[in-house]
Design a protein around this motif. Sequence first.
Motif, short mmCIF file in Angstrom:
data_model
loop_
_atom_site.label_atom_id
_atom_site.label_comp_id
_atom_site.label_asym_id
_atom_site.label_seq_id
_atom_site.Cartn_x
_atom_site.Cartn_y
_atom_site.Cartn_z
N ASP A 1 7.25 1.97 1.92
CA ASP A 1 7.33 2.39 0.52
C ASP A 1 7.08 3.88 0.36
OD1 ASP A 1 7.84 -0.23 -0.18
OD2 ASP A 1 5.79 -0.67 -0.83
N ARG B 1 3.22 -0.35 3.30
CA ARG B 1 2.81 0.90 2.64
C ARG B 1 3.59 2.08 3.21
NH1 ARG B 1 -3.56 1.58 2.63
NH2 ARG B 1 -2.95 3.41 1.41
N HIS C 1 0.08 -2.10 8.07
CA HIS C 1 0.37 -0.93 7.23
C HIS C 1 1.87 -0.74 6.99
CE1 HIS C 1 -3.75 -0.34 7.98
NE2 HIS C 1 -3.69 0.54 8.97
#
Length: 411
Positions: A341, A338, A335
């Motif tokens: 970001d 993600r 993860h």
Amino acid sequence: MPAIPARRATLVLCRPSVEVLGRLPEVKIATPWWQDAGPVVDAVRESFGIDVALLRLLESQRKHPPGGWVTYLAEVRAELPPGVAAQLEPANVVLDEQPLRHPYARPGGPDADLAWAETALAEAGLVRGGAARQIRTWNLSRIWQLPLAGGSSAWLKVVPPFFAHEGAMLALLNAGDAPVPHLIARDGPRLLLADVSGEDRYDAPPAELLRMVFALVHLQAAWAGRDAELLATGMPDWRSPRLAEAISGLVASEGATLADDTRSSLDRFVDALPARFAAVDACGVPTTFVHGDFHPGNVRGDGGSLQVLLDWGDCGLGNPLLDLPAFLRGSPPSHAGRIWDAWTGAWLRREPSSDPARAAALLAPVAAARQALIYSRFVANIEPAERRYHDLDVPRWLKRTAQLVDRETLA
């Protein structure tokens, strides 16, 4: 990863008056973590039929946690049954005074803390509904669960002086209706907190992890530019000049203990700190509070919309992106992209002219060095017998800093 050895414990019993009674026979403990007091109290009650309050660690077989054989100093208030008294062995322990010993780790400390909590509960109109249960005890906190009438609980948390700003920070955040524990009362290092439903979200799925990120960024953004209010809590100052100075001092003091290649990398890192911090500041991410230990386990919730951010003792004033690496370490590696970001994107939306992605990249080794600083502060402010909780952490985080610096060089 090697298996964690089981924890076995012996307890040296004493009275609040500091009288040493002797050493109980060894008992096996359900969890390996040395600071988990609840399983020790439960095992002693089950094996010997007595109630104790753990005060502090005395000895350990291993040089660092978890697991292995450990000895605690524990306080008893009631008279021991004859059968238990007959099992005590001579303790050969002198209860010396240590200038860095926390008040809650001394005989009489539990009674003083619980008496304050009783008064605070009464003043808040809350009624106790059962006996206090000791949950955790170590050099960073003592935590008690206080059952209340009606089935809920309050929580008594007592912290060392270097975490004493936690109560003031919670008071600030409570005033703004932030998603943090409700502070019922505080008295210096003592905090009385309302119960938080749900569970610690160590295994939260990706969508929930992103909600945690957005909750923290939203809260940090609300406090951007309010440096004076935040510093008034007593939290440490991790803004660029102070943090650069502190990191440089730590590398200088610890350099002789490090491998030559690690020290060489850290020397390069320190020499370039002024330029690195200037570049970070030029990225335009505002100064605000840093949670300091933000990871999914420090968020409590129900898996849905309820999320409460816990454990504010490590907070300080600085660049909020210092929180990103700890959250990444506490989340599944799959993860990471993600989360990165989402985190940097959330700040970009708040500050459209900023460059949070560049700031986060520049701060990666700084965040590791800050962790080394945190642990060095622990070691410098706790008594010798309990330093083994953290002795390995300072060199570990300095080595991690050097690795990140080397990785930048190779990139």
